[in-house]
Design an enzyme around this catalytic site. Structure first.
Site, PDB file in Angstrom:
ATOM      1  N   GLU A 169      -1.014  44.823  27.113  1.00  0.00           N
ATOM      2  CA  GLU A 169      -0.131  44.694  25.956  1.00  0.00           C
ATOM      3  C   GLU A 169      -0.832  45.290  24.741  1.00  0.00           C
ATOM      4  O   GLU A 169      -2.041  45.508  24.784  1.00  0.00           O
ATOM      5  CB  GLU A 169       0.177  43.205  25.705  1.00  0.00           C
ATOM      6  CG  GLU A 169       0.998  42.582  26.826  1.00  0.00           C
ATOM      7  CD  GLU A 169       1.289  41.111  26.595  1.00  0.00           C
ATOM      8  OE1 GLU A 169       0.884  40.579  25.553  1.00  0.00           O
ATOM      9  OE2 GLU A 169       1.931  40.509  27.463  1.00  0.00           O
ATOM     10  N   HIS A 213       2.314  37.263  22.954  1.00  0.00           N
ATOM     11  CA  HIS A 213       1.070  36.509  22.955  1.00  0.00           C
ATOM     12  C   HIS A 213       0.316  36.603  21.625  1.00  0.00           C
ATOM     13  O   HIS A 213       0.447  37.579  20.901  1.00  0.00           O
ATOM     14  CB  HIS A 213       0.174  37.002  24.085  1.00  0.00           C
ATOM     15  CG  HIS A 213       0.801  36.823  25.425  1.00  0.00           C
ATOM     16  ND1 HIS A 213       1.197  37.886  26.206  1.00  0.00           N
ATOM     17  CD2 HIS A 213       1.136  35.714  26.103  1.00  0.00           C
ATOM     18  CE1 HIS A 213       1.743  37.425  27.318  1.00  0.00           C
ATOM     19  NE2 HIS A 213       1.718  36.118  27.283  1.00  0.00           N
TER      20      HIS A 213
END
Lengths: 71, 304, 399
Positions: free
Chosen positions: B215, B256
């Protein structure tokens, strides 16, 4: 709006025969049942939250609860 | 073989009476995990799905071997729980809890290094060696875990817990099984990054390839590519980098806690470039992960 | 959580790190009085939570109280990097002999605190490290062993800092490191750290970030300093995003409502963290125009998903919605399906027409697929990947 997916019914006579009892009210994880006039009643708006855990069906001593899937 | 967790792994769960733990303990037992005890202070004598509960970690480590401690306690108690497991000699700690303060995480990791122990997480769903065992909530109920995860040659390291299962599912759909799948955790600082886990996969004869799910944000990729450039690797690696759209929105957190673009180094585009330089294949679309893997694994003898 | 400059400087001052004499003002009259009391010349600095303040005209110098008053009028309304100027810090101007850089943060590779010192202060440190690495020193230190000064002394000495400066800089760096550790900071930066004509040092600008996960246990500090964590998150939320957040808060079961608004025609109900990123990228790759980003997960209630669905459909220009998640373990396919259909129907639309695609495989999928079939909603199971689902959604949606 009422329920679209799950319909729960309580047979009043059977429920009365089982009193005093709070089995369905206490077992339901999503608060579908409430006590009304010494009997259990269904909160119409909460029926679609039913997780199909079957606890109300299992714990009712008089088999007063019926669950119908509307799909 | 597999890495870090297998049939013989003896697991304890700290915070075993918590809502989440009660549920993943049932799932793990159903999958074949050997959970030998749980810890919740003040609840010694109880059991959770037949697993005995103790007040202290040493009440278990004092009488039997413990390989893995899974920690699922509220954020404020994670540091103490991890210290307790580490000081009682547990060699692998899996921290499920999210939102742990950075200072606590860093202290836990420093103590772990001093004790020669390994930490996975925090903010992880854990790890699974298909058909053998799992530590944490990854894969969910046993019947679901068996549908998504199948034993085979591909190691998975993923920043996202949910995508760990999604990748396994994609591979399984393409008849590519998995050796061990690890949700490494979504926090900015985690116990085991890609570069720290890769050597374990390299040493595992069952593992023939590795998939990475990345990510934006964080700095896990550069050390990995530096390592590969310096040492090479016998394993073909395929990476997927999600969140490319976030490159244009620096400073905005998506998903996140660690997924936030803060400089030029941590954009998705920079990661693609790093990987290409190091010979890591980058899948442009998610489903390409399987196509590339099949090419790199060769004649199909490694599929299950 | 980022501190405003004036807050960061109060924190430094609390730890006996010298900062310029200053007054915080909110209008031109106050700025005039501040300039008069501090004594000219002064510098006026926009208090804003974004970088690039200097370039954007957020810092002005004034030689007289009149100038200070005029400069305040120019700065006060400024929006910098999409963020509002909330106040102006009026500071006594000092004569700078040399600028240094000093910071403490966490090193995610070493997984330890790191102190960074540079004799090239006043510029971007990443740039300095690239252009003149010989002027930047970094050193990790233990988070377990009590902090002592030698750690930063070694660092500063490595750049051959002259004579008495080493001791003065060491003292400041040591205080900064202790501040960092004591108050759960993730960044404590002084840039520039100025050496004045008389050999003393002063922190001319400061950037402090408090760990969001430590806001709870640092309540005492925040209270003492009068700092509120509210309203500091990047760009201000839109009304659409605030409403979604309210839906999320209204029910503790699961997450459904963490939304970022975009301008497109395809409403998205996607999750969780990694899957949302994957799905959003895929929609854009196939030429789709997302109306929003969002994250759902943690097994949200039917009512919560319904409310989110209705909300996303309420945004003008939203032609269809797509529901895409990874293979779920905890979230239930059937409950999300119920929620989505309920939301669509309550919004007055036909689910078969309004839902471009539903792709959530996993827990209770058979039950979920039955519901979707009954309402004629097109769905994909685990044999179709997230990008295939995104492609199908884009094909069916007006651009």
């Amino acid at each position: 709006m009422g329920s679209m997916f799950i319909e729960l019914k309580i047979d009043i006579d059977r429920c009365r025969a089982g009193q005093p009892c709070r089995a369905c009210i206490e077992s339901c994880p999503v608060d579908i049942f409430v006590a009304t006039d010494g009997l259990a009643a269904v909160v119409a708006d909460n029926q679609d939250e039913c997780t199909l855990c079957d606890l109300c069906l299992q714990r009712c001593p008089t088999e007063a609860v019926t669950l119908t899937k509307l799909y | 073989m597999s890495i870090l967790v297998d049939k013989e792994s003896r697991i304890i769960v700290q915070g075993i009476t918590g809502r989440e733990a009660v549920s993943f303990v049932a799932d793990s037992l159903g999958y074949g995990a050997k959970i030998v005890g749980g810890v919740t202070p003040g609840k010694a004598g109880m059991d959770v799905h037949g697993v005995p509960v103790y007040n202290c970690v040493r009440d278990i480590t004092g009488k039997e071997r413990v390989d893995i401690a899974v920690i699922s306690v509220p954020p404020a108690f994670v540091k103490d729980a991890a210290f307790e497991a580490l000081q009682n000699g547990v060699p692998l700690i899996v921290v499920i809890t999210e939102r742990v303060a950075r200072a606590d995480v860093v202290q836990v990791l420093e103590l772990a290094r001093q004790r020669g122990a390994r930490v996975i997480g925090p903010n992880t769903m854990g790890l699974i060696s298909p058909g053998k065992s799992k530590a944490g909530s990854v894969g969910g109920p046993p019947q679901d875990a068996r549908k998504a995860f199948v034993r085979g040659p591909v190691g998975i390291m993923s920043r996202s817990g949910g995508m760990t299962t999604e990748i396994a599912n994609l591979l399984t759909q393409n008849r590519l099984g998995q050796s061990t799948a690890i949700s490494v955790g979504g926090d900015p600082i985690i116990g085991s990054t890609f570069v720290e886990l890769l050597p374990l996969f390299e040493a595992d004869p069952e593992t023939k390839a590795v998939v990475l799910f990345c990510e934006p944000g964080g700095s896990m990729e550069k050390p990995l590519t530096d390592y590969i450039k310096a040492n090479g690797t016998r394993l073909p690696i395929v990476a997927f980098i999600a969140g490319r759209f976030a490159d244009a929105m620096p400073g905005v957190r998506f998903g996140h806690a660690g997924s936030i673009v803060q400089g030029k180094q941590d954009t998705a585009a920079a990661k693609v470039e790093l990987f290409r330089e190091a010979g890591i294949a980058v899948a442009e679309e998610f489903s390409e992960i399987a196509t590339i893997l099949k090419e790199r694994l060769g004649d199909g003898k490694h599929v299950y | 959580m980022r501190f405003y400059e004036h807050e960061a400087k109060s924190l430094l001052a609390k730890q006996a790190i010298p900062v310029p004499q200053s007054v915080l003002v909110s209008d031109a009259q106050e700025a005039r009085r501040a300039a008069e009391s501090l004594g000219s010349p002064v510098v006026l600095k926009a208090q804003v939570l974004s970088g690039g303040r200097m370039k954007a005209g957020g810092v002005k110098y004034a030689d007289t109280a009149d100038e200070a008053e005029a400069a305040t009028r120019e700065i006060m309304g400024l929006e910098i990097g999409g963020l509002k100027t909330v106040a102006i810090l009026v500071e006594r101007r000092v004569r700078v002999a040399q600028e240094y850089y000093l910071a403490v943060t966490y090193d995610p590779v070493a997984k330890l605190p790191v102190a960074i010192f540079s004799s090239a202060g006043g510029i971007d440190i990443e740039e300095a490290a690239e252009r003149m690495p010989e002027k930047v020193a970094r050193g990790n230190f233990s988070s377990l062993t009590p902090f002592t000064d030698y750690v930063v002394k070694e660092l500063i000495a490595s750049l051959n800092v002259p004579g008495a400066d080493l001791s003065r800089l060491t003292a400041i760096a040591s205080r900064l490191a202790q501040l960092f550790l004591r108050y759960d900071l993730t960044l404590a930066e002084i840039n520039p750290l100025a050496k004045l004509g008389d050999g003393s040092f002063v922190a001319l600008d400061a950037h402090v970030d408090l760990d969001d996960e430590a806001i709870g246990r640092q309540q005492a500090l925040l209270k003492e300093m009068g700092i509120s964590p509210e309203g500091r998150e990047g760009r201000p939320s839109t009304a659409f995003e605030l409403e979604a957040a309210a839906i999320d808060r209204s029910d503790h079961r699961g997450v459904a409502g963490r939304v970022v608004e975009f301008g497109g025609s395809l409403g998205l109900i996607i999750g969780g963290g990694g899957a949302s990123l994957t799905a959003f990228d895929a929609v854009r790759k196939y030429g789709g125009n997302p109306a929003n980003y969002c994250e759902i997960g943690g097994n949200p209630s039917v009512g919560k998903v319904a409310a989110l669905t209705k909300h996303i459909l309420s945004k003008p220009g939203t032609d269809k919605i797509a529901i895409i998640m990874n293979v779920v373990n905890n979230t239930r396919v059937d409950l999300v399906a119920r929620g989505v259909i309920k939301g669509v129907v309550e919004a007055g639309y036909d689910p078969a027409e309004k839902v471009a695609i539903f792709r959530i495989p996993g827990a209770w999928e058979e039950e979920g697929f039955r519901i979707l079939r009954k309402y004629g909603v097109e769905y994909l199971d685990r044999t179709a990947s997230i990008d295939q689902a995104a492609k199908r959604a884009v094909e069916k949606t007006a651009r």
